[in-house]
Scaffold this motif. Structure first.
Motif, PDB file in Angstrom:
ATOM      1  N   ALA A 180     -14.796 -10.912  -7.498  1.00 45.18           N
ATOM      2  CA  ALA A 180     -16.017 -11.704  -7.649  1.00 45.18           C
ATOM      3  C   ALA A 180     -17.272 -10.864  -7.483  1.00 45.18           C
ATOM      4  N   ASN A 181     -17.211  -9.810  -6.666  1.00 43.41           N
ATOM      5  CA  ASN A 181     -18.396  -8.963  -6.457  1.00 43.41           C
ATOM      6  C   ASN A 181     -18.566  -7.898  -7.533  1.00 43.41           C
ATOM      7  N   GLY A 182     -17.613  -7.801  -8.451  1.00 39.51           N
ATOM      8  CA  GLY A 182     -17.746  -6.875  -9.567  1.00 39.51           C
ATOM      9  C   GLY A 182     -17.611  -5.416  -9.225  1.00 39.51           C
ATOM     10  N   LEU A 183     -17.016  -5.091  -8.074  1.00 39.05           N
ATOM     11  CA  LEU A 183     -16.887  -3.682  -7.683  1.00 39.05           C
ATOM     12  C   LEU A 183     -15.859  -2.946  -8.527  1.00 39.05           C
ATOM     13  N   LEU A 184     -14.853  -3.659  -9.015  1.00 39.88           N
ATOM     14  CA  LEU A 184     -13.811  -3.036  -9.806  1.00 39.88           C
ATOM     15  C   LEU A 184     -14.140  -3.156 -11.286  1.00 39.88           C
ATOM     16  N   ARG A 185     -13.854  -2.114 -12.031  1.00 42.75           N
ATOM     17  CA  ARG A 185     -14.132  -2.100 -13.468  1.00 42.75           C
ATOM     18  C   ARG A 185     -12.877  -1.684 -14.226  1.00 42.75           C
ATOM     19  N   SER A 186     -12.798  -2.133 -15.459  1.00 42.13           N
ATOM     20  CA  SER A 186     -11.707  -1.684 -16.322  1.00 42.13           C
ATOM     21  C   SER A 186     -11.764  -0.162 -16.463  1.00 42.13           C
ATOM     22  N   GLY A 187     -10.602   0.460 -16.381  1.00 47.16           N
ATOM     23  CA  GLY A 187     -10.525   1.908 -16.471  1.00 47.16           C
ATOM     24  C   GLY A 187     -10.438   2.598 -15.125  1.00 47.16           C
ATOM     25  N   ASN A 188     -10.761   1.884 -14.032  1.00 49.63           N
ATOM     26  CA  ASN A 188     -10.584   2.468 -12.697  1.00 49.63           C
ATOM     27  C   ASN A 188      -9.113   2.800 -12.461  1.00 49.63           C
ATOM     28  N   THR A 189      -8.877   3.736 -11.562  1.00 57.18           N
ATOM     29  CA  THR A 189      -7.509   4.069 -11.153  1.00 57.18           C
ATOM     30  C   THR A 189      -7.397   3.910  -9.643  1.00 57.18           C
ATOM     31  N   GLY A 190      -6.187   3.846  -9.170  1.00 60.55           N
ATOM     32  CA  GLY A 190      -5.952   3.712  -7.739  1.00 60.55           C
ATOM     33  C   GLY A 190      -4.469   3.705  -7.455  1.00 60.55           C
ATOM     34  N   LYS A 191      -4.105   3.168  -6.301  1.00 59.02           N
ATOM     35  CA  LYS A 191      -2.703   3.073  -5.915  1.00 59.02           C
ATOM     36  C   LYS A 191      -2.425   1.683  -5.364  1.00 59.02           C
ATOM     37  N   ILE A 192      -1.287   1.132  -5.754  1.00 61.21           N
ATOM     38  CA  ILE A 192      -0.823  -0.132  -5.204  1.00 61.21           C
ATOM     39  C   ILE A 192       0.046   0.184  -3.996  1.00 61.21           C
ATOM     40  N   ARG A 193      -0.242  -0.464  -2.875  1.00 51.80           N
ATOM     41  CA  ARG A 193       0.510  -0.250  -1.639  1.00 51.80           C
ATOM     42  C   ARG A 193       1.263  -1.534  -1.305  1.00 51.80           C
ATOM     43  N   ILE A 194       2.601  -1.467  -1.366  1.00 52.71           N
ATOM     44  CA  ILE A 194       3.449  -2.632  -1.140  1.00 52.71           C
ATOM     45  C   ILE A 194       4.067  -2.529   0.254  1.00 52.71           C
ATOM     46  N   PRO A 195       3.817  -3.514   1.125  1.00 52.71           N
ATOM     47  CA  PRO A 195       4.371  -3.442   2.486  1.00 52.71           C
ATOM     48  C   PRO A 195       5.817  -3.912   2.541  1.00 52.71           C
ATOM     49  N   SER A 196       6.558  -3.347   3.470  1.00 54.53           N
ATOM     50  CA  SER A 196       7.931  -3.771   3.761  1.00 54.53           C
ATOM     51  C   SER A 196       8.087  -3.774   5.276  1.00 54.53           C
ATOM     52  N   ILE A 197       8.392  -4.933   5.839  1.00 49.15           N
ATOM     53  CA  ILE A 197       8.423  -5.096   7.291  1.00 49.15           C
ATOM     54  C   ILE A 197       9.850  -4.962   7.798  1.00 49.15           C
ATOM     55  N   SER A 198      10.033  -4.077   8.783  1.00 45.69           N
ATOM     56  CA  SER A 198      11.326  -3.903   9.448  1.00 45.69           C
ATOM     57  C   SER A 198      11.176  -4.302  10.908  1.00 45.69           C
ATOM     58  N   SER A 199      12.060  -5.169  11.375  1.00 47.83           N
ATOM     59  CA  SER A 199      11.956  -5.641  12.757  1.00 47.83           C
ATOM     60  C   SER A 199      12.422  -4.595  13.763  1.00 47.83           C
ATOM     61  N   SER A 200      13.203  -3.607  13.305  1.00 52.94           N
ATOM     62  CA  SER A 200      13.715  -2.605  14.242  1.00 52.94           C
ATOM     63  C   SER A 200      14.024  -1.310  13.502  1.00 52.94           C
ATOM     64  N   SER A 201      13.220  -0.281  13.768  1.00 55.77           N
ATOM     65  CA  SER A 201      13.443   1.033  13.172  1.00 55.77           C
ATOM     66  C   SER A 201      13.142   2.107  14.209  1.00 55.77           C
ATOM     67  N   LEU A 202      13.876   3.212  14.136  1.00 53.55           N
ATOM     68  CA  LEU A 202      13.631   4.338  15.028  1.00 53.55           C
ATOM     69  C   LEU A 202      12.430   5.123  14.524  1.00 53.55           C
ATOM     70  N   VAL A 203      11.486   5.398  15.408  1.00 56.64           N
ATOM     71  CA  VAL A 203      10.321   6.197  15.044  1.00 56.64           C
ATOM     72  C   VAL A 203      10.213   7.393  15.984  1.00 56.64           C
ATOM     73  N   VAL A 204       9.842   8.546  15.412  1.00 55.48           N
ATOM     74  CA  VAL A 204       9.750   9.798  16.157  1.00 55.48           C
ATOM     75  C   VAL A 204       8.387  10.424  15.873  1.00 55.48           C
ATOM     76  N   PRO A 205       7.662  10.847  16.915  1.00 50.58           N
ATOM     77  CA  PRO A 205       6.375  11.518  16.671  1.00 50.58           C
ATOM     78  C   PRO A 205       6.572  12.786  15.848  1.00 50.58           C
ATOM     79  N   GLN A 206       5.738  12.980  14.865  1.00 47.53           N
ATOM     80  CA  GLN A 206       5.857  14.163  14.015  1.00 47.53           C
ATOM     81  C   GLN A 206       5.658  15.448  14.812  1.00 47.53           C
ATOM     82  N   GLU A 207       4.851  15.403  15.871  1.00 50.44           N
ATOM     83  CA  GLU A 207       4.612  16.618  16.666  1.00 50.44           C
ATOM     84  C   GLU A 207       5.832  17.014  17.484  1.00 50.44           C
ATOM     85  N   ALA A 208       6.839  16.124  17.564  1.00 45.62           N
ATOM     86  CA  ALA A 208       8.073  16.455  18.281  1.00 45.62           C
ATOM     87  C   ALA A 208       9.126  17.031  17.339  1.00 45.62           C
ATOM     88  N   THR A 209       8.755  17.315  16.084  1.00 41.06           N
ATOM     89  CA  THR A 209       9.714  17.788  15.088  1.00 41.06           C
ATOM     90  C   THR A 209       9.342  19.167  14.591  1.00 41.06           C
TER      91      THR A 209
END
Length: 395
Positions: A291-320
């Motif tokens: 509605a605010n007209g910020l986007l124009r035909s011909g613009n490029t970008g990236k679509i970011r699709i979320p995926s939710i996991s209730s339980s995943s192991l995460v490790v700090p990158q600085e520990a690798t």
């Protein structure tokens, strides 16, 4: 001779004594050195250690996208003529019905005048034919003349009526052509490039349009998935058909070329029916409010699709650390020895890796100082609370 013998014997005794003393000093020095080494061995390094645990994680998949307005309408002339005026500028926002271009209307005004004159003539001929029919009708009824003459008069009347209808159509066609000299906007939107100037000849058969109007109150972001990504998409979202799976997808984000997110989220609406044989991808479309007209035909970008996991192991990158493109951590054994352990990384989440294999919940890993470690080294662990590090993250 006896004196020389005594001197020689004395020298030998002194030499033996010197050698004995030197040996004792050397032995004492070596012993002291060895004792010092044993007593001064450095203690195991004290390093922070964290316990790996499963956390709720939202991961994202990103796909390159190109933007198009809801409609990109080519504005083309419907009549031939010289451009008399260009009433808009490139990039201007216009409303439906607004006059964009004016084509020289004089030839079409004259065509309308001619059509009106032909119509008047046709109406006069019709009136004359009507008079003849009315005049001959009582004569036929009184058997003064034959019925054939009346039928001829009625046929002439029908022909005159047809000429009137044809003349009216010509008048309407001339009016339409005259209206076409005013080229108006078919919808609200933004004006694109205008390759013509005032005085240029506009033609119905020209290849290039006068301009392109982008109707972009909403915009479509087109992106593609590889076959592998498409299979993952089908496994991630519920539904028996592709459309059902799409309907279960959460709102998606649009990341613009400067890596800033569009303020409003969008919705994936459809997928192409088949894969492109050339590059093995399938197309999707996401729709975003603009509605605010910020986007124009011909613009490029990236679509970011979320995926939710209730339980995943995460490790700090600085520990690798990485060895030959593989990610490792130093896992801590019960004897406080460290062992380099490879990880299977399924994604990143800010400064964390999302891990599926290599370690399990409850394992301890070295958090910092890993550049000083080698396999089998013993350390003195200092426990760091995992909650202060492993928070819910977004990929």
């Amino acid at each position: 001779m006896e004196t020389l013998s005594k001197i020689t014997h004395s020298i030998k005794q002194n030499l033996v004594l010197f050698i004995s003393l030197a040996a004792m000093v050397l032995y004492s020095s070596c012993g002291t050195s060895n004792a010092g080494n044993g007593a001064g061995a450095p203690p195991p390094p004290e390093l922070p250690v964290i316990t790996v645990s499963a956390q709720p994680v939202t991961t994202y998949s990103e796909y390159t996208a190109s933007l198009q307005g809801t409609r990109d309408i080519e504005i083309r002339p419907q009549v031939d003529g010289y451009l008399e005026a260009i009433n808009v500028d490139e990039g201007a926002y216009v409303h439906k019905g607004q006059v964009l271009f004016r084509i020289d209307a004089r030839p079409y005004a004259e065509q309308l005048n001619t059509a009106n004159a032909i119509l008047l003539s046709a109406k006069a001929a019709l009136a004359n034919a009507d008079i003849n029919v009315k005049k001959l009708t009582p004569l036929v009824q009184n058997n003064v003349i034959s019925d054939v003459q009346l039928q001829q008069a009625k046929a002439a009347y029908d022909a005159a009526a047809a000429n009137v209808a044809q003349a009216k159509a010509q008048v309407q066609s001339a009016k339409i052509n005259l209206d076409y000299t005013r080229v108006t906007a078919p919808a609200d939107g933004f004006i694109g490039k205008i390759p013509f100037k005032t005085g240029s000849l506009a033609s119905k058969v020209q290849v290039e349009p006068l301009t392109v109007l982008s109707e972009n109150k909403t915009v479509h972001a087109y992106f593609t998935m590889s076959e592998v990504d498409f299979i993952k998409f089908k496994e991630t979202f519920a539904g028996n058909s592709i459309q059902e799976k799409i309907s279960h997808m959460p709102a998606v984000e649009l990341i613009l070329a400067d890596n800033a997110p569009h303020p409003l989220k969008g919705k994936v609406e459809l997928a192409e029916g088949q894969f492109d044989k050339t590059n093995g991808t399938i197309s999707f479309r996401a729709t975003f409010d603009n509605a605010n007209g910020l986007l124009r035909s011909g613009n490029t970008g990236k679509i970011r699709i979320p995926s939710i996991s209730s339980s995943s192991l995460v490790v700090p990158q600085e520990a690798t650390f990485e060895v030959q493109d593989k990610v490792f951590v130093y896992a801590l054994t019960d004897s406080n020895k460290v062992v380099g352990t490879p990880l299977t990384v399924t994604g990143t989440s800010g400064r964390f890796y999302v891990v599926s294999k290599g370690i399990k919940s409850g394992d301890k890993i070295v958090y910092k100082g890993i550049d000083r470690l080698r396999d089998g080294m013993v350390i003195k662990p200092t426990v760091v609370p995992a909650d202060s590090l492993l928070k819910t993250a977004s990929l």
